[in-house]
Scaffold this active site. Structure first.
Site, PDB file in Angstrom:
ATOM      1  N   ASP A 249       9.284  27.126 100.176  1.00 16.45           N
ATOM      2  CA  ASP A 249      10.583  27.618 100.613  1.00 16.45           C
ATOM      3  C   ASP A 249      11.255  26.526 101.464  1.00 16.45           C
ATOM      4  O   ASP A 249      10.654  25.503 101.802  1.00 16.45           O
ATOM      5  CB  ASP A 249      10.455  28.948 101.361  1.00 16.45           C
ATOM      6  CG  ASP A 249      11.749  29.752 101.244  1.00 16.45           C
ATOM      7  OD1 ASP A 249      12.793  29.146 100.928  1.00 16.45           O
ATOM      8  OD2 ASP A 249      11.734  30.967 101.470  1.00 16.45           O
TER       9      ASP A 249
HETATM   10  C1  BGC Z   1      15.101  31.520 101.076  1.00 11.22           C
HETATM   11  C2  BGC Z   1      14.721  31.480  99.615  1.00 11.22           C
HETATM   12  C3  BGC Z   1      15.717  30.647  98.843  1.00 11.22           C
HETATM   13  C4  BGC Z   1      15.819  29.273  99.472  1.00 11.22           C
HETATM   14  C5  BGC Z   1      16.776  28.353  98.752  1.00 11.22           C
HETATM   15  C6  BGC Z   1      15.390  30.144 101.638  1.00 11.22           C
HETATM   16  O1  BGC Z   1      15.912  30.209 102.917  1.00 11.22           O
HETATM   17  O2  BGC Z   1      14.050  32.138 101.799  1.00 11.22           O
HETATM   18  O3  BGC Z   1      14.662  32.791  99.098  1.00 11.22           O
HETATM   19  O4  BGC Z   1      15.332  30.567  97.496  1.00 11.22           O
HETATM   20  O5  BGC Z   1      16.248  29.412 100.804  1.00 11.22           O
HETATM   21  O6  BGC Z   1      18.075  28.729  98.934  1.00 11.22           O
END
Ligand code: BGC
Length: 705
Positions: A249
């Protein structure tokens, strides 16, 4: 691989954001030189045919080895066409619909040059304080598993090389939906039993459906998930056999330092790589820390090579080595009107009619004057919810617009739509209205990521507005927009007619009007238990029974002094305009022993027939839930375990049958040693229109050794 330098190998493991939207603390710079130098293997947040093709041309034409990039984006519930939030779509209990909306989203995203989506989000969530409940399938592991498989099929189609398919990322692995006190990014602490029974099954379903990627969660269970060897390497890659790509993430590898498990970037990179994380999204750890980790002997070149090979294999499966801009060139998105119709259908099937006392709905066709009141009545952009992908935020259909289109002869007057202004109960439009549609709820920004609420009720001021509307004495229909069940017992006690309208996407207003006017039956059912007090959280239908189940007559039972243990609405609750009743349930072979329970042997499947009748004057649809209860086992089993669900449409006076088959493994559970086992004995098959214990038809069956 043999031609790649170390920096180029590490480059394949680095994903950075292009464009502005970021969900973490790291600001993005211009990735162009990194792409040209082979220091970046994939980008997120860059979309659009021309923009992605131009960047791909740099990767392929100007970098030393010409390895194509892939482009990732959060296509969570739609790309250009925005569908209902996943929690809303879950209420449709319709895997075909879940797959179809993902397919449309994939086609639109692929045409915009996207190769991979960070979806489906399949976190089981039982705590409405957690704002990300909006993005997922709700409380139940079976629903989450079915949604996981349907979404992966929809995104990926039959082949990842299809230029209208995108790779799916099952996220967030695992138990992200159970943060302490509902606070996003907080610690999670749960038993291995709950992990295996509740939180892992949706990921197993996604992997079995062929999900190309998995994203570990931000959370920490002692060890942060981004570095969790037993779960990532031993369970996901080992036990489950996942061979795809693990993408971290946003900034999660770098955050291993703030978690307090890594002293510097080299240690952070080593921990993540050792756990099996292939791609570092938006942290400096792999780029800056991996070379040093290699020097210090914290990782081996073989570890790096294994990750690079998985990333290159994904690019190959996506067809990028053959045709780096195959998606941009195909531009296959189907007919716009068909996509709009699909969004409208998904939205109307997501709406849950929570209360309809006195049959206020459906509205009579001849209705003359409707006053539309409240902050969500004209909140256009909010209709899209917390993730709108590449959707145009100026085009969603508002509630007022939907009603005007559906009822062209009625006078539809906005009364007060300013969130901070109170309605005047004596305002002429209110006083003379035949009906008031009161649009309450959260704004889109109040749910989603980093949107936990300690008190997830109606925002300030809305109660005063509701009281003013009530004082007008006119009949009222309340529309609740939200990314979670909103705790507002006073509202449900006071108003006779309330609908959960979540965030329904681009076609919100039309879908709402379809249901209010009865043009479509109200068919949505709650994918989450709706609490009546914050203190009841976490609350769900699959609780275990307790040695002292709640009893109103015995104080020493599992209950509260100040509030009932019963939810506001149970899982599966939702009313229809049609009156479809369960007329009978038959289990097993009809020639089985008369009088005693139906008996079957381990390994046999059990057939169940549910007979339904439409006893009213309107055609419509009903959803039937099949739960299992194992009253005596070596491990206390949940009060209800959802095993299947199905829907039936019936015309007035018609009868129909829904057939279910419980396969042998439906009776298995993780035993005391957590290994799956099946124990002989009696089971209850519980059939109903929701998890309300009073509405269940229970039939005993006997499993012999
Ligand atoms: C979120 C994810 C997301 C990623 C990219 C993160 O802050 O937890 O769900 O895919 O950002 O945008």
């Amino acid at each position: 691989m043999s031609e790649m330098r170390l920096a180029e190998k590490i480059g394949q493991l680095v994903m950075v954001t292009a464009g502005t939207p970021v969900t973490g603390p790291v600001a993005a710079g211009d990735p162009t030189s990194g792409v040209r130098d082979g220091r970046i293997g994939s980008l997120l947040n860059l979309w659009g045919t021309e923009a992605t093709a131009a960047m791909q041309a740099i990767a392929v034409g100007e970098s030393r080895l010409g390895i194509p990039l892939f482009f990732g984006f959060d296509v969570v519930h739609g790309h250009r066409t925005v569908f209902p939030i996943p929690l809303g779509e879950a209420a449709a209990f319709d895997p075909d619909l879940w797959e179809a909306t993902a397919r449309t989203a994939a086609e639109e995203a692929a045409a915009d040059g996207i190769d991979l989506t960070f979806a489906p989000m399949i976190d089981v969530a039982r705590d409405p304080r957690w704002g990300r409940m909006a993005e997922g399938p709700g409380e139940d592991p079976l629903v989450a598993s079915r949604m996981a498989a349907a979404k992966v099929r929809g995104f990926q189609g039959t082949s990842l090389a299809d230029p209208r398919s995108v790779a799916a990322t099952a996220k967030h692995f695992v138990a992200y939906g159970a943060p302490a006190a509902g606070r996003d990014y907080a610690t999670v602490d749960l038993s291995e039993r709950t992990l295996r029974e509740v939180y892992l099954p949706p990921f197993a379903a996604a992997v079995r459906a062929g999900a190309a990627a998995v994203m570990p969660a931000f959370n920490i269970a002692g060890v942060p998930m981004t570095a969790h060897v037993p779960l990532l390497r031993d369970w996901l890659r080992g036990e489950l056999g996942f061979e795809g790509v693990l993408v971290s993430d946003y900034n999660a590898v770098g955050e291993l330092r703030t978690h307090g498990v890594a002293a510097d970037l080299a240690e952070a990179a080593a921990l993540a790589l050792t756990a099996g994380i292939d791609i570092d999204m938006m942290s400096p750890a792999y780029e800056q820390g991996l070379p040093e980790a290699l020097d210090r002997g914290l990782v081996t070149l073989a570890d790096i090579d294994a990750a690079v090979r998985r990333v290159l294999a994904l690019k190959e499966r996506l067809g990028l080595f053959d045709a780096p801009t195959r998606r941009q060139q195909a531009r296959g998105t189907g007919v716009p009107s068909a996509r709009r119709e699909r969004a409208r259908e998904a939205a109307r099937r997501s709406i849950v009619l929570l209360k309809n006392d006195g049959g206020i709905l459906p509205l009579p066709r001849t209705i003359g004057r409707i006053a539309v009141v409240g902050p969500l009545a004209e909140a256009r952009a909010d209709m899209l919810g917390p993730w709108w992908g590449a959707g145009d935020r100026t085009t969603p259909v508002t509630v007022i617009e939907g009603l005007r289109a559906a009822l062209p002869d009625a006078v539809i007057a906005p009364v007060t739509t300013d969130p901070d202004a109170a309605a005047d109960p004596t305002a002429p439009d209110l006083r003379t209205a035949d009906l008031v549609v009161l649009c309450l709820g959260e704004t889109a920004a109040m749910s989603g990521e980093a949107a936990s609420r300690a008190d997830p009720g109606l925002p300030d001021g809305q109660r005063a507005l509701a009281d003013a509307v009530l004082a007008s004495g006119r009949p009222v229909v309340v529309l609740l927009s939200s990314g979670r069940p909103l705790i507002a017992p006073w509202l449900f006690n006071t108003f006779p007619c309330v609908l959960a309208a979540w965030f329904l996407g681009h076609q919100a207003g039309h879908a709402i009007a379809d249901v209010l006017t009865g043009h479509a039956d109200a068919t949505g059912r709650l994918p989450v238990t709706w609490p009546r007090a914050v203190g009841q959280i976490p609350i769900h239908a699959g609780d275990r029974p307790s040695g002292r189940p709640a009893s109103p007559d015995d104080p020493y039972t599992s209950r509260y002094l100040d509030v009932s243990v019963a939810p506001q609405f149970p899982f599966g609750h939702g009313l229809s305009f049609a009156e479809i009743a369960i007329a009978g349930v038959e289990v097993g072979d009809p020639d089985g022993l008369a009088g005693g329970p139906y008996t079957f042997r381990a390994g046999d499947a059990v057939d169940i027939r549910v007979r339904l009748e439409n006893r009213g004057g309107r055609g419509g649809e009903e959803t039937v839930f099949l739960f299992l209860r194992d009253p005596v086992a070596s491990v206390a089993r949940p009060q209800l375990e959802l095993k299947d669900f199905a829907r039936i449409g019936l015309a007035p006076g018609d009868r129909g049958v829904l057939r279910f088959r419980l396969a042998a493994d439906a009776f298995a559970f993780p035993g005391p040693d957590l290994a799956p086992r099946t124990e002989p004995g009696d089971f209850e098959i519980c059939v109903g229109r929701s998890a309300d214990p009073d509405g269940l038809i229970r039939t005993r069956v006997r499993l012999t050794a």
